[in-house]
Design an enzyme around this catalytic site. Structure first.
Site, PDB file in Angstrom:
ATOM      1  N   SER A  17       0.829  -1.029  -0.372  1.00 50.03           N
ATOM      2  CA  SER A  17       0.186  -0.502  -0.257  1.00 50.03           C
ATOM      3  C   SER A  17       0.879   1.621  -0.150  1.00 50.03           C
ATOM      4  O   SER A  17       0.687   1.967  -0.887  1.00 50.03           O
ATOM      5  CB  SER A  17      -1.311  -0.611   1.425  1.00 50.03           C
ATOM      6  OG  SER A  17      -0.499   0.418   2.380  1.00 50.03           O
ATOM      7  N   ASN A  18       1.892   1.111   0.823  1.00 45.08           N
ATOM      8  CA  ASN A  18       2.857   2.486   0.600  1.00 45.08           C
ATOM      9  C   ASN A  18       3.635   2.694  -0.921  1.00 45.08           C
ATOM     10  O   ASN A  18       3.553   3.806  -1.001  1.00 45.08           O
ATOM     11  CB  ASN A  18       4.491   2.350   1.287  1.00 45.08           C
ATOM     12  CG  ASN A  18       3.935   2.517   2.951  1.00 45.08           C
ATOM     13  OD1 ASN A  18       3.834   3.657   3.379  1.00 45.08           O
ATOM     14  ND2 ASN A  18       3.616   1.757   3.813  1.00 45.08           N
ATOM     15  N   LEU A  94      10.747  -6.373   4.618  1.00 46.84           N
ATOM     16  CA  LEU A  94      10.783  -7.450   5.652  1.00 46.84           C
ATOM     17  C   LEU A  94      11.647  -7.819   5.831  1.00 46.84           C
ATOM     18  O   LEU A  94      12.103  -8.433   6.684  1.00 46.84           O
ATOM     19  CB  LEU A  94       9.472  -8.276   6.391  1.00 46.84           C
ATOM     20  CG  LEU A  94       8.765  -6.931   6.312  1.00 46.84           C
ATOM     21  CD1 LEU A  94       7.141  -8.133   6.870  1.00 46.84           C
ATOM     22  CD2 LEU A  94       8.009  -5.638   6.518  1.00 46.84           C
ATOM     23  N   HIS A 113       9.342   2.977   8.501  1.00 49.61           N
ATOM     24  CA  HIS A 113       8.959   2.206   9.908  1.00 49.61           C
ATOM     25  C   HIS A 113       8.244   2.855  10.969  1.00 49.61           C
ATOM     26  O   HIS A 113       7.950   3.959  10.751  1.00 49.61           O
ATOM     27  CB  HIS A 113      10.446   2.406  10.848  1.00 49.61           C
ATOM     28  CG  HIS A 113      10.438   1.641  11.431  1.00 49.61           C
ATOM     29  ND1 HIS A 113      10.408   0.020  11.242  1.00 49.61           N
ATOM     30  CD2 HIS A 113       9.653   2.010  12.204  1.00 49.61           C
ATOM     31  CE1 HIS A 113      10.288  -0.573  13.342  1.00 49.61           C
ATOM     32  NE2 HIS A 113       9.898   0.137  13.794  1.00 49.61           N
ATOM     33  N   ASP A 154      16.828   0.303  11.650  1.00 48.58           N
ATOM     34  CA  ASP A 154      15.991   0.991  11.745  1.00 48.58           C
ATOM     35  C   ASP A 154      16.619   1.942  12.240  1.00 48.58           C
ATOM     36  O   ASP A 154      16.645   3.070  12.953  1.00 48.58           O
ATOM     37  CB  ASP A 154      14.958   0.608  12.490  1.00 48.58           C
ATOM     38  CG  ASP A 154      14.892  -0.121  12.248  1.00 48.58           C
ATOM     39  OD1 ASP A 154      14.244  -0.611  10.435  1.00 48.58           O
ATOM     40  OD2 ASP A 154      13.921  -0.907  12.560  1.00 48.58           O
TER      41      ASP A 154
HETATM   42  C1  GAR Z   1       4.257  -0.422   6.896  1.00 45.48           C
HETATM   43  O1  GAR Z   1       3.617  -0.457   8.134  1.00 45.48           O
HETATM   44  C2  GAR Z   1       5.323  -0.015   6.811  1.00 45.48           C
HETATM   45  O2  GAR Z   1       5.931   0.823   7.679  1.00 45.48           O
HETATM   46  C3  GAR Z   1       6.187  -1.807   7.563  1.00 45.48           C
HETATM   47  O3  GAR Z   1       5.532  -2.404   7.330  1.00 45.48           O
HETATM   48  C4  GAR Z   1       3.614  -2.174   6.586  1.00 45.48           C
HETATM   49  C5  GAR Z   1       4.040  -2.319   5.167  1.00 45.48           C
HETATM   50  O4  GAR Z   1       2.645  -2.066   4.645  1.00 45.48           O
HETATM   51  N1  GAR Z   1       7.793  -2.114   7.836  1.00 45.48           N
HETATM   52  C6  GAR Z   1       8.319  -2.156   8.519  1.00 45.48           C
HETATM   53  O5  GAR Z   1       7.129  -2.737   9.706  1.00 45.48           O
HETATM   54  C7  GAR Z   1       9.583  -1.657   8.517  1.00 45.48           C
HETATM   55  N2  GAR Z   1      10.392  -1.989   9.840  1.00 45.48           N
HETATM   56  P1  GAR Z   1       2.280  -2.320   3.304  1.00 45.48           P
HETATM   57  O6  GAR Z   1       2.926  -3.437   2.366  1.00 45.48           O
HETATM   58  O7  GAR Z   1       1.259  -1.922   2.501  1.00 45.48           O
HETATM   59  O8  GAR Z   1       3.554  -0.787   1.944  1.00 45.48           O
END
Ligand code: GAR
Length: 200
Positions: A17-18, A94, A113, A154
């Site tokens: 989604s990001n 991840l 993050h 991080d």
């Molecule tokens: C997001 O909340 C991002 O910040 C997190 O994973 C999610 C991915 O969502 N990232 C971490 O935790 C990295 N340490 P998305 O696939 O819908 O963008």
């Protein structure tokens, strides 16, 4: 160079989604950049579906495909080189990025993050685990952080950060949803700052 669009890679592991919010922001804000590669360790991820729909090349790379960490890192560098990538955006990726890649893209790799770094970062702190830890610690606020990636997990310099409240009765899921909404604004802001090099 006139009309040059900065070439971006996005690294994802899940929904993406990001990635989607970044992609749309490039168009809506007329930011002179384009995604030339979507890399994932999970080929069935939502990010790959989105990339396919928008004709963005995808590369599936997982350490399991290689005999050595060095071979995995070399394959990642080769993919970045083949797609002439200038900046890397980690968006729900991840896995730890190999150090040789971090070094090759020093100052040119961002991560988002879902917490207020330096709190609630480091190994094991990803996705819903982060929000559980925030609630267990009794925090009154959380948020999202976009930072440059360096070899320490991080720990790289923060580019932008935004707070959201922790509300009474929050579950890890409700907090995650509020933070994710914030991420979808913050990451495009950070990308625009990076590409235009100006204060918003
Ligand atoms: C997001 O909340 C991002 O910040 C997190 O994973 C999610 C991915 O969502 N990232 C971490 O935790 C990295 N340490 P998305 O696939 O819908 O963008």
């Amino acid at each position: 160079m006139a009309n040059h669009k900065t070439r971006l890679a996005v690294f994802c592991s899940g929904t993406g989604s990001n990635f989607q919010s970044l992609y749309h922001a490039l168009k809506e804000r007329n930011i002179p950049a384009e995604f030339t590669l979507c890399l994932s360790n999970r080929p069935e991820c939502g990010a790959f579906s989105f990339a396919d729909q928008h004709a963005i090349p995808t590369v599936h790379l997982s350490e399991k495909q290689f005999d050595t960490h060095g071979a995995f890192a070399a394959a990642m560098l080769k993919a970045l080189d083949e797609h002439a990538v200038e900046y890397i955006l980690l968006a729900g990726y991840l896995r730890k990025v190999p150090e040789s890649v971090v070094n090759a893209y020093a100052g040119k790799t961002l991560n988002i993050h879902p917490a207020l770094l330096p709190k609630f970062g480091g190994p094991g702190m990803y996705g819903i685990n982060v929000h559980k830890a925030v609630l267990e610690a009794g925090e009154k606020e959380s948020g999202a952080t976009v930072h440059f990636v360096d070899p320490e997990y991080d720990k790289g310099p923060v580019l932008l950060q935004h707070k959201v409240p922790v509300k009474p009765g929050d579950t890890p899921e409700s907090l995650a949803s509020r933070v994710l909404d914030c991420e979808h604004q913050l990451y495009p802001d950070a990308l625009e700052l990076l590409i235009r090099g100006t204060e918003l």
